[in-house]
Design an enzyme around this catalytic site. Sequence first.
Site, PDB file in Angstrom:
ATOM      1  N   CYS A  56      65.788  38.618  25.156  1.00  0.00           N
ATOM      2  CA  CYS A  56      64.510  38.696  24.722  1.00  0.00           C
ATOM      3  C   CYS A  56      63.546  37.447  25.180  1.00  0.00           C
ATOM      4  O   CYS A  56      62.714  37.721  25.431  1.00  0.00           O
ATOM      5  CB  CYS A  56      64.628  38.928  23.150  1.00  0.00           C
ATOM      6  N   HIS A 109      65.358  36.961  17.413  1.00  0.00           N
ATOM      7  CA  HIS A 109      64.805  37.901  18.337  1.00  0.00           C
ATOM      8  C   HIS A 109      63.207  37.738  18.416  1.00  0.00           C
ATOM      9  O   HIS A 109      62.807  37.331  17.553  1.00  0.00           O
ATOM     10  CB  HIS A 109      64.841  39.491  17.818  1.00  0.00           C
ATOM     11  N   HIS A 125      59.717  43.933  24.224  1.00  0.00           N
ATOM     12  CA  HIS A 125      60.906  42.981  23.933  1.00  0.00           C
ATOM     13  C   HIS A 125      62.118  43.460  24.691  1.00  0.00           C
ATOM     14  O   HIS A 125      62.367  44.473  25.290  1.00  0.00           O
ATOM     15  CB  HIS A 125      61.001  42.822  22.558  1.00  0.00           C
TER      16      HIS A 125
END
Length: 153
Positions: A56, A109, A125
Site C-alpha cells: 500500500c 493501510h 490502494h
Amino acid sequence: MTKSSKRTHKSAPATKKIGSNNGTYNTQVESIIDYAKTFDGVKYKYGGTTKKGMDCSGLIVTSFKKEAVQLPRTTSKLAVSGDWVDVKEVQKGDLLFFATSKNSRSVNHVGIVTESRTGFVEFIHASTSRGVMISELSERYWYFAFVQARRVL
C-alpha cells in the site's frame, strides 16, 4: 533609453494550484492518479514498488515519485505527513488512512483518493488479499476501518 526606463519583464513561472478547494483542474494530481491506476490488478507484495508486486505505501510513494513528489516510504510516516483533512473535504490525490488490524486503531493501510464528491469517495490502494484495486469509502469494511485523511500536495 534611460537606465530607469529600460525594464525587462520576466513573466512569473506557471503555477499550479495544488490542494486548493476551488475545483481547479490539477494536472499533477491527475497524473499521479493515472499512474497509480496503471498498477490496477498488480498482486500484493510486502515492500513491493513495481508491477511484479506492490504494497500500500509502495503504491503511494511510487505514484507520487512519478511527479517528483518525495514522500516517506512507510504508512506510519505517511500518516503524519501533510495536513489533516476532514473526510467531508477530501479531494483527488488526498491520502486515506485505515486501521485494519482487529481491535486496533493504529494506522496500517493507506490509499489515494481517485474520485470525491458529496457522499462519495473512491480510492486506489494495494490490498493484501486482492492486490492493487479501487474501492469506495462507503464499503462497510473501509468505512469502519477509516482513521484519517491527509493532504500532501
